[in-house]
Every structure is written in C-alpha cells, then in structure tokens.
Design a protein around this motif. Structure first.
Motif, PDB file in Angstrom:
ATOM      1  N   MET A   1       0.821  -1.211   0.000  1.00 56.04           N
ATOM      2  CA  MET A   1       0.000   0.000   0.000  1.00 56.04           C
ATOM      3  C   MET A   1       0.855   1.263   0.000  1.00 56.04           C
ATOM      4  N   CYS A   2       2.036   1.196   0.605  1.00 56.78           N
ATOM      5  CA  CYS A   2       2.954   2.334   0.510  1.00 56.78           C
ATOM      6  C   CYS A   2       3.265   2.624  -0.955  1.00 56.78           C
ATOM      7  N   GLU A   3       3.604   1.590  -1.704  1.00 58.48           N
ATOM      8  CA  GLU A   3       3.923   1.773  -3.116  1.00 58.48           C
ATOM      9  C   GLU A   3       2.693   2.223  -3.900  1.00 58.48           C
ATOM     10  N   ALA A   4       1.527   1.679  -3.560  1.00 61.50           N
ATOM     11  CA  ALA A   4       0.300   2.066  -4.256  1.00 61.50           C
ATOM     12  C   ALA A   4      -0.018   3.535  -4.023  1.00 61.50           C
ATOM     13  N   ILE A   5       0.196   4.012  -2.802  1.00 57.65           N
ATOM     14  CA  ILE A   5      -0.054   5.425  -2.504  1.00 57.65           C
ATOM     15  C   ILE A   5       0.894   6.310  -3.296  1.00 57.65           C
ATOM     16  N   ILE A   6       2.152   5.895  -3.412  1.00 54.18           N
ATOM     17  CA  ILE A   6       3.109   6.660  -4.226  1.00 54.18           C
ATOM     18  C   ILE A   6       2.640   6.704  -5.674  1.00 54.18           C
ATOM     19  N   GLY A   7       2.139   5.573  -6.180  1.00 57.56           N
ATOM     20  CA  GLY A   7       1.601   5.551  -7.537  1.00 57.56           C
ATOM     21  C   GLY A   7       0.406   6.464  -7.683  1.00 57.56           C
ATOM     22  N   ALA A   8      -0.451   6.508  -6.666  1.00 61.41           N
ATOM     23  CA  ALA A   8      -1.623   7.378  -6.698  1.00 61.41           C
ATOM     24  C   ALA A   8      -1.220   8.846  -6.691  1.00 61.41           C
ATOM     25  N   VAL A   9      -0.210   9.186  -5.892  1.00 65.21           N
ATOM     26  CA  VAL A   9       0.285  10.565  -5.866  1.00 65.21           C
ATOM     27  C   VAL A   9       0.835  10.955  -7.231  1.00 65.21           C
ATOM     28  N   TYR A  10       1.543  10.036  -7.860  1.00 70.63           N
ATOM     29  CA  TYR A  10       2.111  10.298  -9.194  1.00 70.63           C
ATOM     30  C   TYR A  10       1.004  10.622 -10.197  1.00 70.63           C
ATOM     31  N   LEU A  11      -0.063   9.842 -10.181  1.00 69.07           N
ATOM     32  CA  LEU A  11      -1.162  10.081 -11.120  1.00 69.07           C
ATOM     33  C   LEU A  11      -1.922  11.358 -10.776  1.00 69.07           C
ATOM     34  N   ASP A  12      -2.038  11.655  -9.500  1.00 68.83           N
ATOM     35  CA  ASP A  12      -2.823  12.804  -9.068  1.00 68.83           C
ATOM     36  C   ASP A  12      -2.069  14.117  -9.219  1.00 68.83           C
TER      37      ASP A  12
END
Length: 233
Positions: A121-132
C-alpha cells in the motif's frame, strides 16, 4: 473506508504530504484485493506504478547523496531502501492501517498490521500521488518519506545473494540454487521470475528485469521471510 470515514482521509493525506485533487485515487490505493469485486479495482496496478516511481526517485537520491560510491554500492543501498520491509515502515509512519479497505476475512486475521500489505500500500499510494499530482509531487513524497532512512549511519550492506550464501554456508547447508521459473515480455523488455532453493526450506521467489535482478529479489525474499539480517557485523 473500513475503520475510518472518507472525511478522515485528510489525516492520511497530511501524513503522506499530499492533498489529493482526485481522492478516489487514494481510496483505490487503500483497497486490498480481498475487498474488491475484481483485481483491477484493488491497489495492485497502483502498486506496480508506485514501485517504479519509488525506484527512480530513490536512485536519484542515492546518486546525489553518495557521489563517491560505485554502481554496486548504490545498487545495494537501493535494494535495502525500497524493499517491502522498508516500505511497510513508511506506511506505518503514515498511519495507513486504519484506512485500509479489507475483506472481512483479511481484517479478522490482522491484515491491517501485515507487513506485506503495508509495503504494497505504501507503493500504491506513491503511484496514486504520481497520477494525481505528477512526477514532482511523487518525488516530494518519496524524498520526505525515505531521506532520513537513506542518511542514517549504518553498516555497509552486502548484496542479498552474498548474504544468503554466507548464511547457508555458516549452517553447513548446500549453496542456494536459483531456478528460472518464468520469463515473459518482449525481447527488448523481458521480465524474469526466479525461485531460490535452500536445503530444508521452502523456496522463495523474486522477479526483475534481468535474471540477476530476479535472483537478488528471490534471495531478499528468502531473507525477509526467515528474518535474516543481511548487514555486516
């Protein structure tokens, strides 16, 4: 949102250091496959993206901070910083656990504290920040989360394969065997999966863009699973 309401996501955003324009991305990053109707609705695709973003940003940080170190030394530092255990520690500092969306079974078996899920989930949140917010927003989040750990004085790290081999030799076990489990992708961008076998233990698997990287990943997976430190004394 499981144990917390949607409005409380502002607390998590503050901990992460990014306010989401599209909060749905954050919710997506917090959704475990056990709570989703289909795998694409879980965090797994965002984890895939975040893993790559994390690697690039941390590599850049290391390149800047350790100008005298060799490629091999930088690679060992990178592997230590971006491994699941490190990501899980970041997720714990962010306070991700209460915000996870888990299926009933996963929640009842302690899913909110599982290191593997926290790391993902840490990595997923980083991915979400990148897209956002784009690359700069993602870089800011990663730097804030990983800089202190990167700068912390510590012992020189061995690579995972060396550490595993020395651990096995110290116990008079046969040298670990690395077996190619799968290869996929086009010739210009292959993806390898490797299993490492150690006498008397269940095999561990790893993956990477080269056989060497996949072998290191498998060795690290074994070390993590068995709780073996890979730092020199």
């Amino acid at each position: 949102m499981g144990a917390r309401s949607r409005e409380d996501l502002a607390v998590l955003e503050a901990n992460v250091g990014h306010g989401f324009a599209n909060r749905g991305l954050l919710e997506h990053a917090l959704t475990h496959v056990s709570a989703s109707a289909a795998r694409p609705e879980s965090y797994e695709r965002l984890e895939f993206l975040g893993d790559r973003v994390l690697g690039v940003v941390v590599a850049h940080m290391l390149y800047e901070h350790f100008p005298q170190e060799s490629e091999g030394e930088l690679s060992r530092r990178l592997a230590d910083l971006v491994r699941k255990e490190s990501c899980a520690e970041v997720a714990e500092r962010w306070g991700v656990g209460p915000f996870m969306r888990l299926g009933d079974g996963e929640a009842q078996t302690g899913g909110r504290k599982k290191r593997a899920i926290l790391g993902d989930m840490c990595e997923a949140i980083i991915g979400a920040v990148y897209l956002d917010g784009g690359p700069q927003a993602a870089e800011a989040v990663v730097r804030a989360a990983f800089a202190e750990r990167m700068r912390a004085p510590g012992r020189r790290l061995r690579d995972a394969k060396t550490a595993l081999q020395e651990w096995a030799q110290a116990r008079r076990l046969a040298t670990p065997r690395y077996l190619l489990a799968a290869r996929s992708g086009p010739d210009h961008a292959p993806f390898f999966e490797v299993a490492v076998e150690v006498e008397g233990f269940e095999a561990a698997r790893g993956a990477g863009a080269s056989k060497r990287a996949a072998e290191q990943s498998a060795a690290q997976a074994f070390l993590d699973r068995e709780g073996i430190e890979r730092e020199d004394a």
